[in-house]
Design a protein around this motif. Sequence first.
Motif, PDB file in Angstrom:
ATOM      1  N   GLU A  41      26.013 -49.283 -26.967  1.00 29.49           N
ATOM      2  CA  GLU A  41      26.819 -48.468 -26.050  1.00 29.49           C
ATOM      3  C   GLU A  41      25.936 -47.670 -25.089  1.00 29.49           C
ATOM      4  OE1 GLU A  41      27.355 -48.159 -29.563  1.00 29.49           O
ATOM      5  OE2 GLU A  41      28.724 -49.835 -29.292  1.00 29.49           O
ATOM      6  N   GLU A  43      23.105 -46.076 -22.402  1.00 29.54           N
ATOM      7  CA  GLU A  43      22.767 -46.259 -20.995  1.00 29.54           C
ATOM      8  C   GLU A  43      21.281 -46.601 -20.909  1.00 29.54           C
ATOM      9  OE1 GLU A  43      23.242 -42.623 -18.685  1.00 29.54           O
ATOM     10  OE2 GLU A  43      22.564 -41.406 -20.349  1.00 29.54           O
ATOM     11  N   CYS A 225      20.014 -52.884  -8.042  1.00 30.75           N
ATOM     12  CA  CYS A 225      21.231 -52.093  -7.829  1.00 30.75           C
ATOM     13  C   CYS A 225      21.149 -51.097  -6.671  1.00 30.75           C
ATOM     14  CB  CYS A 225      21.615 -51.369  -9.114  1.00 30.75           C
ATOM     15  SG  CYS A 225      20.614 -49.921  -9.483  1.00 30.75           S
ATOM     16  N   PHE A 263      26.045 -37.516 -11.072  1.00 29.84           N
ATOM     17  CA  PHE A 263      26.893 -37.644 -12.268  1.00 29.84           C
ATOM     18  C   PHE A 263      26.876 -36.394 -13.143  1.00 29.84           C
ATOM     19  CE2 PHE A 263      25.529 -42.001 -11.169  1.00 29.84           C
ATOM     20  CZ  PHE A 263      26.786 -42.523 -10.865  1.00 29.84           C
TER      21      PHE A 263
ATOM     22  N   GLU B 265      25.388 -52.078  -7.753  1.00 25.38           N
ATOM     23  CA  GLU B 265      25.372 -50.919  -8.642  1.00 25.38           C
ATOM     24  C   GLU B 265      26.769 -50.665  -9.200  1.00 25.38           C
ATOM     25  OE1 GLU B 265      24.153 -47.099  -6.996  1.00 25.38           O
ATOM     26  OE2 GLU B 265      24.642 -46.082  -8.870  1.00 25.38           O
ATOM     27  N   THR B 268      27.586 -53.451 -11.652  1.00 27.03           N
ATOM     28  CA  THR B 268      26.709 -53.429 -12.824  1.00 27.03           C
ATOM     29  C   THR B 268      27.077 -52.281 -13.748  1.00 27.03           C
ATOM     30  OG1 THR B 268      24.892 -54.411 -11.612  1.00 27.03           O
ATOM     31  CG2 THR B 268      24.313 -53.250 -13.610  1.00 27.03           C
ATOM     32  N   ARG B 269      27.299 -51.110 -13.174  1.00 27.16           N
ATOM     33  CA  ARG B 269      27.726 -49.985 -14.008  1.00 27.16           C
ATOM     34  C   ARG B 269      28.994 -50.352 -14.768  1.00 27.16           C
ATOM     35  NH1 ARG B 269      25.468 -44.953 -13.495  1.00 27.16           N
ATOM     36  NH2 ARG B 269      23.943 -44.778 -11.825  1.00 27.16           N
ATOM     37  N   MET B 273      27.262 -52.424 -17.964  1.00 22.84           N
ATOM     38  CA  MET B 273      27.088 -51.179 -18.717  1.00 22.84           C
ATOM     39  C   MET B 273      28.412 -50.629 -19.252  1.00 22.84           C
ATOM     40  SD  MET B 273      23.879 -51.283 -18.393  1.00 22.84           S
ATOM     41  CE  MET B 273      23.602 -49.947 -19.536  1.00 22.84           C
ATOM     42  N   PHE B 278      33.526 -45.337 -20.529  1.00 25.16           N
ATOM     43  CA  PHE B 278      32.931 -44.009 -20.618  1.00 25.16           C
ATOM     44  C   PHE B 278      33.982 -43.014 -21.110  1.00 25.16           C
ATOM     45  CE2 PHE B 278      31.877 -39.864 -18.847  1.00 25.16           C
ATOM     46  CZ  PHE B 278      30.528 -39.760 -19.124  1.00 25.16           C
ATOM     47  N   PRO B 279      33.712 -42.066 -22.002  1.00 23.21           N
ATOM     48  CA  PRO B 279      32.395 -41.762 -22.555  1.00 23.21           C
ATOM     49  C   PRO B 279      32.054 -42.480 -23.865  1.00 23.21           C
ATOM     50  CG  PRO B 279      33.928 -40.008 -23.096  1.00 23.21           C
ATOM     51  CD  PRO B 279      34.711 -41.053 -22.357  1.00 23.21           C
ATOM     52  N   ASP B 280      32.858 -43.463 -24.292  1.00 20.48           N
ATOM     53  CA  ASP B 280      32.468 -44.192 -25.504  1.00 20.48           C
ATOM     54  C   ASP B 280      31.230 -45.044 -25.231  1.00 20.48           C
ATOM     55  OD1 ASP B 280      34.399 -43.096 -27.117  1.00 20.48           O
ATOM     56  OD2 ASP B 280      35.906 -44.604 -26.605  1.00 20.48           O
ATOM     57  N   CYS B 281      31.102 -45.514 -24.001  1.00 21.21           N
ATOM     58  CA  CYS B 281      29.831 -46.079 -23.568  1.00 21.21           C
ATOM     59  C   CYS B 281      29.195 -45.042 -22.651  1.00 21.21           C
ATOM     60  CB  CYS B 281      30.041 -47.395 -22.839  1.00 21.21           C
ATOM     61  SG  CYS B 281      30.535 -48.710 -23.977  1.00 21.21           S
ATOM     62  N   ASP B 282      27.873 -44.950 -22.684  1.00 23.66           N
ATOM     63  CA  ASP B 282      27.207 -43.788 -22.081  1.00 23.66           C
ATOM     64  C   ASP B 282      27.073 -43.820 -20.558  1.00 23.66           C
ATOM     65  OD1 ASP B 282      26.853 -42.798 -24.600  1.00 23.66           O
ATOM     66  OD2 ASP B 282      24.810 -43.580 -24.822  1.00 23.66           O
ATOM     67  N   THR B 283      27.142 -45.001 -19.961  1.00 24.48           N
ATOM     68  CA  THR B 283      26.853 -45.078 -18.524  1.00 24.48           C
ATOM     69  C   THR B 283      28.037 -44.571 -17.712  1.00 24.48           C
ATOM     70  OG1 THR B 283      25.481 -46.996 -18.957  1.00 24.48           O
ATOM     71  CG2 THR B 283      26.110 -46.608 -16.665  1.00 24.48           C
ATOM     72  N   PRO B 284      27.817 -43.587 -16.864  1.00 34.19           N
ATOM     73  CA  PRO B 284      28.928 -43.050 -16.082  1.00 34.19           C
ATOM     74  C   PRO B 284      29.163 -43.811 -14.783  1.00 34.19           C
ATOM     75  CG  PRO B 284      26.949 -41.733 -15.708  1.00 34.19           C
ATOM     76  CD  PRO B 284      26.559 -42.855 -16.625  1.00 34.19           C
ATOM     77  N   ILE B 285      30.364 -43.672 -14.246  1.00 35.66           N
ATOM     78  CA  ILE B 285      30.611 -44.085 -12.870  1.00 35.66           C
ATOM     79  C   ILE B 285      31.554 -43.051 -12.304  1.00 35.66           C
ATOM     80  CG2 ILE B 285      32.615 -45.581 -13.339  1.00 35.66           C
ATOM     81  CD1 ILE B 285      31.128 -47.495 -11.208  1.00 35.66           C
ATOM     82  N   LYS B 286      31.389 -42.753 -11.040  1.00 34.72           N
ATOM     83  CA  LYS B 286      32.191 -41.691 -10.457  1.00 34.72           C
ATOM     84  C   LYS B 286      32.888 -42.236  -9.229  1.00 34.72           C
ATOM     85  CE  LYS B 286      31.575 -36.879  -9.161  1.00 34.72           C
ATOM     86  NZ  LYS B 286      31.482 -36.204 -10.459  1.00 34.72           N
TER      87      LYS B 286
END
Lengths: 286, 471
Positions: A41, A43, A225, A263, B265, B268-269, B273, B278-286
Amino acid sequence: MYKILEKEVFSPIIKQFVIEAPKVAKSCKAGQFIILRINEEGERIPLTIADYDREKGTITIVFQEVGKSTTQLGQMEAGDTIKDFVGPLGEPSHIEKFDGPVVVVGGGVGVAPVHPIARSLKEAGNHVIGIIGARNGDLLFWEGKMREACSELLVTTDDGSYVRKGFVTDVLKEVIEKHGKENIPLVLAIGPQPMMRAVSNLTKEYDLKTIVSLNALMVDGTGMCGCCRVSVGGTTKFVCVDGPEFDAHAVDWLELGRRGGIFRQEEQQAMEHHQCKCGSGCGGAK
Amino acid sequence: MTDEKKPKKEIKPTKNPMPAQDPMERARNFNEVALGYSEATVIDEAKRCLQCKKEPCRQGCPVEVEIPSFIKLVAEGDFAGAIARIKNKNALPAVCGRVCPQEAQCEKYCTLGKKYEPVGIGRIERFCADWELAHGVKTPEVAPATGKKVAIVGSGPAGLTCAADLAKKGHKVTVFEALHVAGGVLMYGIPEFRLPKAVVQAEVQNLRNLGVEIDVNSVVGKFTTVDELMEDGGFDAVFIGTGAGLPYFMNIPGENSCGVYSANEFLTRTNLMKAYKFPDCDTPIKLGRKVAVLGGGNVAMDAARTALRLGAEESWIVYRRSHEELPARKEEAEHAEEEGVKFALLTSPVEIISNEDGWVTGMKCIKYELGEPDASGRRRPVAIEGSEYLMEVDTVVVAIGQGPNPLVPRTTKGLELTKKGNIVADPETGATSKPGVFAGGDVVTGAATVILAMGAGRTAANSIHEYLSNK
Ligand SMILES: Cc1cc2nc3c(=O)[nH]c(=O)nc-3n(C[C@H](O)[C@H](O)[C@H](O)COP(=O)(O)OP(=O)(O)OC[C@H]3O[C@@H](n4cnc5c(N)ncnc54)[C@H](O)[C@@H]3O)c2cc1C
Ligand SMILES: Cc1cc2nc3c(=O)[nH]c(=O)nc-3n(C[C@H](O)[C@H](O)[C@H](O)COP(=O)(O)OP(=O)(O)OC[C@H]3O[C@@H](n4cnc5c(N)ncnc54)[C@H](O)[C@@H]3O)c2cc1C
Ligand code: SF4
Ligand code: SF4
Ligand code: FES
Ligand SMILES: [Mg+2]
């Protein structure tokens, strides 16, 4: 899977791992970094290669716990394994024999990444003046290692709790005044962004060539990216493949700082989510 | 026997429709949009096929899948036979059945298509592949070991196909992949809702079953070079299939503002990723409320549809030409429209505007009209003077194309490149200017399609096999 062979705790928030990663250790050079992912999970987080042992096939990283992933990393112990670990990434530092003393500045956790560069510069025959600093004496680490890597080492703490009081820029200013700006061919600084920016502002006054290692946000680290882009001298560069080292005086620091905070809200949310996962006060270890 | 003499068969004029999630519902989730045919439907669709002797459909398929004969087996209910037939030519049918631009390939040439809708070849192919995945994939026979070692750089469709073919011929194959999973664009680019990642990983597992070693977290050009692989690594040949992963930007002011992503990006996020978890997976997207995607190709459609699923209130395609010239597959543009993606056509941004904190607040756009046709035959968009206006948006995704990543070309001695940085390779053999080094897929052709990349991987595998046999 990449095994943590040794763990050392420098302070409650600064930790060191020696990790088994023979492929990276075989070819890495000073100034390069790795990207790791703790688990499925996780990053992808970039960390500089602070040391390496080609024979043992190990990489040393030193990290500061600033958010979810680094905190979770800090909770891991020797014997645990990390899911993904890729490198070496980025361009190596440019090492040559310069004419005159080279000044290498490491602030906070930046002491770790600056170490292999100082060592390589010294091995190339340079007189290396090291300056390291931290907020207080408890947060300072690797003084001995740096003393070995540099020709001379100057230590400072913001609060004066160890050796002397002052910022690394105060010490740098004294060094420049002492040696004369025309005799110093290069200053190299790594640390938190405000510190690198302060060094950059100072050396700009002296018109002294300065290199910094930028910590832009990254995802892949291979140029795919564009997340890590930053304006340098008016053109867009990808920190992961064109850098991480750049001419400090050409960097658009405002843009870099803003993009680094994209972020912030989510990072806070991730941290809260991490801490309260099981509600037992485990700190998210489960 | 000619077609006319056959007992006159009643032809259903239209394809059996693909069961799909309801547009409004699916626009907010990441589950696959197209649900796949049932056994009854796939047999019914297969029976539409006329079994034309000249097999025109096959000529439209870049890898010449034996279309009429696999469809015949499906019509007879022999799915195991059908998938075996497909796999003679196509190593990744579950992928191709989903993402091939069939309307421009196999189905375009289908005889039925002249009067009615063509046979749903892709849909039938997908069914067979899914049927096999559900019933357990048989590992094909592997020839006795030849003792030769081949390195494959990049695990996209080109690299995977090349690896599979060489492994079957008995060579020891190692795939080096920069990212932490194999699959290339299939994993990081094409969204889950079009191509479930479990489908891709099942194909990758098949490759492992053939004895192929897949080294993820291995960036060639960094931990080693192509030259070192051949000189010290003991590899007798190398195939480069590193794709077209370098994102292009517009080079307009404000493009580095906060809230501007490249499509790579952004996707890919989300895909690789799993930022949608999110947040169960760590990579954020905004994401803001209103997203503008610049570009009109498949990548742009994927980004615009992804934006809706991530919760954007409005998702816009901003494209310089008109609807007719959209380079995206028709089906993809339609899906996007059904889901609520909006189109600002004949429009292009000249500047991205941000607030005092550096966050995007809008784009200064200019309107275009269509002029004379250009070299590509498409009418050239011409800017209308004085037509500038402000489009309020808070997120921008740049999807105007990708070039080849320079890491491998830059670190490989003696590799001939084009002006754009693509590797020059003989289309007949995949051979590059460097002996023992072959290349194929997007890194040679520029951004193209999955099936073309696979075809190139297969061509190169044949040449590599020949090269190794003569060595
Ligand atoms: C080339 C490079 C080398 C680095 N070397 C070191 C090192 O040797 N030691 C060390 O302690 N730190 C290093 N960093 C910074 C380190 O990557 C971040 O502190 C870490 O990713 C934070 O993750 P988090 O989840 O704990 O914190 P978060 O709460 O997610 O983020 C805290 C801050 O860290 C930064 N950050 C977050 N995610 C990323 C990311 N994916 N990439 C880069 N920065 C991010 C952002 O500025 C963010 O505001 C380096 C960064 C780069 C780009
Ligand atoms: C968003 C999107 C949607 C698309 N939709 C469709 C579609 O619907 N239908 C269709 O037919 N095509 C589609 N395409 C195009 C198709 O995906 C590509 O043409 C195809 O994937 C190219 O295959 P490849 O093997 O050449 O390269 P890629 O799939 O790009 O794979 C290259 C691999 O090489 C790796 N790599 C790169 N450099 C190195 C290195 N130095 N060392 C090790 N590994 C490296 C990369 O990480 C990557 O995994 C789409 C593309 C995108 C981006
Ligand atoms: S591989 Fe693609 S083009 Fe060929 S038959 Fe299958 S769907 Fe059609
Ligand atoms: S052209 Fe169409 S109808 Fe004829 S064999 Fe091919 S799929 Fe069947
Ligand atoms: S981190 Fe993706 S291009 Fe640099
Ligand atoms: Mg984080």
